[in-house]
Design a protein around this motif. Structure first.
Motif, mmCIF file in Angstrom:
data_model
loop_
_atom_site.group_PDB
_atom_site.id
_atom_site.type_symbol
_atom_site.label_atom_id
_atom_site.label_comp_id
_atom_site.label_asym_id
_atom_site.label_seq_id
_atom_site.Cartn_x
_atom_site.Cartn_y
_atom_site.Cartn_z
ATOM 1 N N TYR A 91 34.073 45.596 37.331
ATOM 2 C CA TYR A 91 34.484 44.366 36.668
ATOM 3 C C TYR A 91 34.631 44.661 35.172
ATOM 4 C CZ TYR A 91 32.943 42.190 41.020
ATOM 5 O OH TYR A 91 32.780 41.861 42.336
ATOM 6 N N LYS A 93 37.234 43.745 31.484
ATOM 7 C CA LYS A 93 38.205 42.865 30.840
ATOM 8 C C LYS A 93 39.507 43.595 30.544
ATOM 9 C CE LYS A 93 38.860 39.890 26.806
ATOM 10 N NZ LYS A 93 38.258 39.366 25.553
ATOM 11 N N GLU A 94 39.414 44.867 30.201
ATOM 12 C CA GLU A 94 40.615 45.633 29.833
ATOM 13 C C GLU A 94 40.364 47.104 30.113
ATOM 14 O OE1 GLU A 94 43.508 46.421 25.943
ATOM 15 O OE2 GLU A 94 41.724 45.148 25.800
ATOM 16 N N SER A 114 42.399 42.385 41.032
ATOM 17 C CA SER A 114 42.361 40.940 41.235
ATOM 18 C C SER A 114 42.026 40.248 39.923
ATOM 19 C CB SER A 114 41.318 40.557 42.296
ATOM 20 O OG SER A 114 41.601 41.190 43.527
ATOM 21 N N ALA A 115 42.559 39.041 39.779
ATOM 22 C CA ALA A 115 42.253 38.169 38.638
ATOM 23 C C ALA A 115 41.645 36.879 39.182
ATOM 24 C CB ALA A 115 43.508 37.871 37.830
ATOM 25 N N ARG A 116 40.547 36.435 38.585
ATOM 26 C CA ARG A 116 39.843 35.245 39.041
ATOM 27 C C ARG A 116 39.709 34.245 37.892
ATOM 28 N NH1 ARG A 116 37.080 36.306 43.914
ATOM 29 N NH2 ARG A 116 37.086 38.508 44.501
ATOM 30 N N ASN A 117 39.595 32.993 38.260
ATOM 31 C CA ASN A 117 39.386 31.953 37.267
ATOM 32 C C ASN A 117 37.892 31.761 37.020
ATOM 33 O OD1 ASN A 117 38.594 30.725 39.632
ATOM 34 N ND2 ASN A 117 40.287 29.284 39.719
ATOM 35 N N THR A 123 43.243 34.178 41.514
ATOM 36 C CA THR A 123 44.512 33.601 41.071
ATOM 37 C C THR A 123 45.667 34.599 41.146
ATOM 38 O OG1 THR A 123 43.958 34.175 38.781
ATOM 39 C CG2 THR A 123 43.320 31.999 39.559
ATOM 40 N N ARG A 125 46.607 38.886 42.634
ATOM 41 C CA ARG A 125 46.088 40.120 43.244
ATOM 42 C C ARG A 125 47.221 41.118 43.417
ATOM 43 N NH1 ARG A 125 42.508 39.442 48.451
ATOM 44 N NH2 ARG A 125 41.066 38.842 46.800
ATOM 45 N N SER A 137 50.694 36.140 43.822
ATOM 46 C CA SER A 137 50.608 35.408 42.570
ATOM 47 C C SER A 137 51.618 34.270 42.599
ATOM 48 C CB SER A 137 50.873 36.326 41.367
ATOM 49 O OG SER A 137 50.791 35.602 40.153
#
Length: 291
Positions: A91, A93-94, A114-117, A123, A125, A137
Motif C-alpha cells: 500500500y 501513495k506513489e 487498485s484505487a480505493r476511496n 473505484t 482497477r 473504471s
C-alpha cells in the motif's frame, strides 16, 4: 546509644584482653562462590555472543544511518535500489523510478493495481494477466505528454483525440454500429473499400458526401439496383465521356408502336430530359426546359 569504654594504660603495663567466644565470617564461600562465578561467566559469554550476532546482523542486512541495504530513508519517503520482491500487498501513495531507469512490475501470475476511496471501496482497477489486460473504471483515458487526450473510453462512447486513426490489419476495421468521422482514407497506393456483407451501407452528412480518387477509379458494385437520388438538387455527371457499355440494344417493332416510348435529349449545358418518341426526333419541340 553506644557506650564506649576507654582504658588508660601507662607505658610498660600489659593488660590481657578476653578472647572472643564467637567469630563471624563475612562473604560467600564454598560451592555458592563457585556457582556465582560460573553464573557471571555464563552471562559474560551470552553478552559476547549477542554482541557478535548483532554486529553480524548489522553487517549482513547492511544497516546504515540512512537505511537498510538498498532501502534508504529520505525526506520524501523510501528509496529502494535494485530488484525487490513483495510477498504481501503493498500500500503506497506513489511509486516512481529513478531518472535514468524505467519502472518494472513483474509477477508470475498477474499484477493488480487498485484505487480505493475513503470507505475502502474499489473505484478503479488495472489487472495485467498472462492472457489479457483488464481495466475496471468509470473512464479510461490515454493522454499525450502535454496532457492532450488521445484515447478516452466510457460506458456510452469511445473518443479518439488523435489527428489520424490508422488500422493496419489485413481485414481492416469492423464496426457493429455507426461510425462518425470527417474523413476516411486508405494508405498510399492501396485501395479503400467500404463493405457491408449482409446488411446495407449508409453514408450520411448534412452538408454533403465527397468521394474522391486522385490516381485511380471509383467502383460501386451491387447485386441489385444502384440508386442515385437527389431530393432537391440535380445529379451531375461532370466528365468528358459518359458511357453505358452494357446497354441493351433495342430491336425494331411493328409500325405505330412507339406510343409510350421516350427519347433522351441533352441541353447545351448538359442537362438531360425526356421527350416523347416519334418518327423523327422531338427534342426541339420540348426544349423549353433548357431555357
Amino acid at each position: 546509644m553506644v557506650r564506649e569504654q576507654y582504658t588508660t594504660v601507662t607505658e610498660g603495663t600489659h593488660i590481657e584482653r578476653p578472647e572472643s567466644q564467637h567469630v563471624y565470617k563475612i562473604g560467600i564461600y564454598g560451592w555458592r562462590k563457585r556457582c556465582l562465578y560460573l553464573f557471571v561467566l555464563l552471562l559474560l559469554i551470552i553478552l559476547v555472543v549477542n554482541l557478535a550476532l548483532t554486529i553480524w546482523i548489522l553487517k549482513v542486512m547492511w544497516f546504515s544511518p540512512i537505511g537498510m541495504g538498498h532501502l534508504h530513508v529520505t525526506k520524501d519517503g523510501l528509496r529502494l535500489e535494485g530488484e525487490s520482491e513483495f510477498l504481501f500487498p503493498l500500500y503506497v501513495k506513489e511509486i516512481r523510478s529513478r531518472m535514468d531507469s524505467s519502472l518494472l512490475l513483474q509477477s508470475t501470475q498477474n499484477v493488480t493495481v487498485s484505487a480505493r476511496n475513503t470507505e475502502g471501496e474499489v473505484t478503479g482497477r488495472l489487472k495485467v494477466g498472462p492472457q489479457m489486460v483488464d481495466v475496471q473504471s468509470q473512464q479510461f483515458q490515454i493522454s499525450s505528454e502535454d496532457g492532450k487526450p488521445l484515447f478516452t473510453a466510457e460506458e456510452e462512447k469511445v473518443m479518439i483525440g488523435t489527428g489520424r486513426l490508422r488500422v493496419t490489419g489485413p481485414e481492416g476495421a469492423l464496426f457493429e454500429h455507426s461510425v462518425e468521422t470527417p474523413f476516411v482514407t486508405a494508405n498510399p497506393y492501396q485501395d479503400l473499400r467500404l463493405e457491408s456483407p449482409t446488411r446495407s451501407l449508409s453514408m450520411d452528412a448534412p452538408r454533403g458526401v465527397h468521394i474522391k480518387a486522385h490516381a485511380g477509379k471509383i467502383k460501386a458494385l451491387s447485386q441489385m439496383d444502384i440508386i442515385l437520388q437527389s431530393s432537391d438538387g440535380a445529379l451531375v455527371l461532370d466528365a468528358e465521356t459518359v458511357g453505358l457499355p452494357k446497354l441493351i440494344q433495342g430491336t425494331q417493332g411493328p409500325s405505330g408502336s412507339a406510343q409510350g416510348f421516350y427519347e433522351i435529349c441533352v441541353c447545351p449545358d448538359g442537362k438531360l430530359y425526356l421527350s416523347t418518341a416519334g418518327e423523327a426526333t422531338t427534342c426541339e419541340e420540348h426544349s423549353r426546359i433548357c431555357l
